[in-house]
Design a protein around this motif. Structure first.
Motif, PDB file in Angstrom:
ATOM      1  N   ARG A   7      -3.851  15.557 -30.655  1.00 40.47           N
ATOM      2  CA  ARG A   7      -2.562  14.960 -30.184  1.00 40.47           C
ATOM      3  C   ARG A   7      -1.661  15.677 -31.299  1.00 40.47           C
ATOM      4  NH1 ARG A   7      -1.588   8.715 -30.190  1.00 40.47           N
ATOM      5  NH2 ARG A   7      -1.418   9.194 -32.285  1.00 40.47           N
ATOM      6  N   SER A   8      -0.669  16.192 -31.083  1.00 37.01           N
ATOM      7  CA  SER A   8       0.139  17.079 -32.085  1.00 37.01           C
ATOM      8  C   SER A   8       1.651  16.716 -32.056  1.00 37.01           C
ATOM      9  CB  SER A   8      -0.199  18.358 -31.839  1.00 37.01           C
ATOM     10  OG  SER A   8       0.639  19.336 -32.863  1.00 37.01           O
ATOM     11  N   LYS A   9       2.258  16.815 -33.332  1.00 31.48           N
ATOM     12  CA  LYS A   9       3.612  16.466 -33.465  1.00 31.48           C
ATOM     13  C   LYS A   9       4.155  17.898 -33.452  1.00 31.48           C
ATOM     14  CE  LYS A   9       4.944  12.530 -36.160  1.00 31.48           C
ATOM     15  NZ  LYS A   9       5.211  11.764 -37.393  1.00 31.48           N
ATOM     16  N   VAL A  49      -6.725  16.401 -18.531  1.00 27.11           N
ATOM     17  CA  VAL A  49      -5.944  16.674 -19.784  1.00 27.11           C
ATOM     18  C   VAL A  49      -4.531  16.062 -19.487  1.00 27.11           C
ATOM     19  CG1 VAL A  49      -4.724  18.401 -20.984  1.00 27.11           C
ATOM     20  CG2 VAL A  49      -7.106  18.599 -21.101  1.00 27.11           C
ATOM     21  N   ALA A  50      -4.057  16.706 -18.381  1.00 26.97           N
ATOM     22  CA  ALA A  50      -2.491  15.761 -17.895  1.00 26.97           C
ATOM     23  C   ALA A  50      -2.434  14.484 -17.815  1.00 26.97           C
ATOM     24  CB  ALA A  50      -2.093  16.436 -16.593  1.00 26.97           C
ATOM     25  N   ASN A  51      -3.559  13.561 -17.356  1.00 18.23           N
ATOM     26  CA  ASN A  51      -3.548  12.239 -17.334  1.00 18.23           C
ATOM     27  C   ASN A  51      -4.171  11.486 -18.295  1.00 18.23           C
ATOM     28  OD1 ASN A  51      -1.938  12.135 -14.573  1.00 18.23           O
ATOM     29  ND2 ASN A  51      -3.680  13.332 -14.213  1.00 18.23           N
ATOM     30  N   LEU A  52      -4.805  12.115 -19.347  1.00 17.76           N
ATOM     31  CA  LEU A  52      -5.508  11.545 -20.452  1.00 17.76           C
ATOM     32  C   LEU A  52      -4.358  10.367 -21.286  1.00 17.76           C
ATOM     33  CD1 LEU A  52      -8.158  11.115 -22.045  1.00 17.76           C
ATOM     34  CD2 LEU A  52      -7.409  12.892 -23.475  1.00 17.76           C
ATOM     35  N   ARG A  53      -4.918   9.399 -21.340  1.00 13.55           N
ATOM     36  CA  ARG A  53      -3.802   8.314 -21.962  1.00 13.55           C
ATOM     37  C   ARG A  53      -4.176   8.174 -23.374  1.00 13.55           C
ATOM     38  NH1 ARG A  53      -3.304   3.242 -17.976  1.00 13.55           N
ATOM     39  NH2 ARG A  53      -5.270   3.165 -18.898  1.00 13.55           N
ATOM     40  N   ILE A  54      -3.215   8.987 -24.492  1.00  7.59           N
ATOM     41  CA  ILE A  54      -3.790   8.954 -25.871  1.00  7.59           C
ATOM     42  C   ILE A  54      -2.283   8.799 -26.424  1.00  7.59           C
ATOM     43  CG2 ILE A  54      -6.084   9.773 -25.585  1.00  7.59           C
ATOM     44  CD1 ILE A  54      -5.100  12.442 -26.879  1.00  7.59           C
ATOM     45  N   PHE A  55      -1.083   8.661 -25.745  1.00  9.68           N
ATOM     46  CA  PHE A  55      -0.193   8.540 -26.472  1.00  9.68           C
ATOM     47  C   PHE A  55       0.213   6.904 -26.544  1.00  9.68           C
ATOM     48  CE2 PHE A  55       0.244  12.797 -25.279  1.00  9.68           C
ATOM     49  CZ  PHE A  55       0.910  13.565 -26.465  1.00  9.68           C
ATOM     50  N   GLU A  56       0.941   6.641 -27.477  1.00  8.53           N
ATOM     51  CA  GLU A  56       1.402   4.998 -27.577  1.00  8.53           C
ATOM     52  C   GLU A  56       2.425   4.491 -26.386  1.00  8.53           C
ATOM     53  OE1 GLU A  56       1.097   6.600 -30.668  1.00  8.53           O
ATOM     54  OE2 GLU A  56      -0.720   5.822 -31.551  1.00  8.53           O
ATOM     55  N   ASP A  57       2.212   3.322 -26.144  1.00  8.72           N
ATOM     56  CA  ASP A  57       3.255   2.644 -25.205  1.00  8.72           C
ATOM     57  C   ASP A  57       4.204   1.993 -26.438  1.00  8.72           C
ATOM     58  OD1 ASP A  57       1.896   0.529 -25.924  1.00  8.72           O
ATOM     59  OD2 ASP A  57       1.386   0.376 -23.809  1.00  8.72           O
ATOM     60  N   ASN A  63      -1.581   4.413 -24.151  1.00 11.03           N
ATOM     61  CA  ASN A  63      -1.410   4.046 -22.761  1.00 11.03           C
ATOM     62  C   ASN A  63      -0.606   4.756 -22.003  1.00 11.03           C
ATOM     63  OD1 ASN A  63      -2.498   2.304 -20.979  1.00 11.03           O
ATOM     64  ND2 ASN A  63      -0.535   0.963 -20.954  1.00 11.03           N
ATOM     65  N   ARG A  64      -0.197   6.007 -22.582  1.00 15.64           N
ATOM     66  CA  ARG A  64       0.904   7.117 -21.849  1.00 15.64           C
ATOM     67  C   ARG A  64      -0.065   8.337 -22.015  1.00 15.64           C
ATOM     68  NH1 ARG A  64       6.621   6.663 -23.936  1.00 15.64           N
ATOM     69  NH2 ARG A  64       6.979   7.117 -21.573  1.00 15.64           N
ATOM     70  N   SER A  65       0.308   9.070 -20.882  1.00 14.02           N
ATOM     71  CA  SER A  65      -0.278  10.406 -20.806  1.00 14.02           C
ATOM     72  C   SER A  65       0.823  11.521 -21.223  1.00 14.02           C
ATOM     73  CB  SER A  65      -0.695  10.714 -19.139  1.00 14.02           C
ATOM     74  OG  SER A  65       0.491  10.796 -18.355  1.00 14.02           O
ATOM     75  N   LEU A  66       0.155  12.713 -21.210  1.00 15.55           N
ATOM     76  CA  LEU A  66       0.946  13.940 -21.313  1.00 15.55           C
ATOM     77  C   LEU A  66       2.221  14.009 -20.426  1.00 15.55           C
ATOM     78  CD1 LEU A  66       1.018  16.282 -23.513  1.00 15.55           C
ATOM     79  CD2 LEU A  66      -0.146  17.651 -21.767  1.00 15.55           C
TER      80      LEU A  66
END
Length: 149
Positions: A7-9, A49-57, A63-66
């Motif tokens: 996960r990248s900024k 990859v598209a649906n992996l939920r590793i972004f914060e809600d 709980n959020r995907s790409l």
């Protein structure tokens, strides 16, 4: 297939002092292909990859995907993911796919991500690349296509 998801900024890839790919927010993917991989693996991992939920809600939980966050992908071909270091001191790459086949599946994977609505940037397949990223979290996940019998 094996994919390292970071996960990248922000991230970029440079080949011969020229930036060939750059993203602001999303994933850096290191993508390895083995000789046994098929289009089935490409489809499976693009969806993962598209649906992996590793972004914060809003509550700080992953709980959020790409797709949910509108993130981008910087995709880097990485045959060394199939390096076997169990014997000796130099990795063996016999499990990595031959370059022509690996390139075909790598490009198909990137195209599949784009079909899912994700903006994809890349390096240059087979080139010596320099990758820079700010790993957010840090969050790094290893994905593999299902094992075949």
């Amino acid at each position: 297939m094996k994919i390292v998801v970071q996960r990248s900024k922000q991230a970029s890839v440079t080949v011969e002092e020229q930036i060939t790919g750059q993203i602001s927010y999303g994933y850096v993917l290191l993508v390895g292909v083995t000789h046994a991989d098929t289009m089935e693996d490409v489809t499976y991992l693009a969806d993962k990859v598209a649906n992996l939920r590793i972004f914060e809600d809003d509550e700080g939980k992953m709980n959020r995907s790409l797709l949910d966050v509108g993130g981008e992908v910087l995709s880097i071909s990485q045959f060394t993911l199939y390096g076997d270091c169990r014997k000796g001191r130099r990795p063996s790459f016999v499990e990595a796919a031959k370059p022509d086949y690996a390139k075909e599946l790598y490009e198909a994977f990137n195209n599949k991500l784009e079909e899912l609505g994700i903006h994809v940037q890349t390096g240059i397949f087979g080139a010596h690349m320099e990758v820079e990223l700010v790993n957010s979290g840090p969050v790094t996940i290893l994905l593999e296509s299902p094992t075949r019998s």
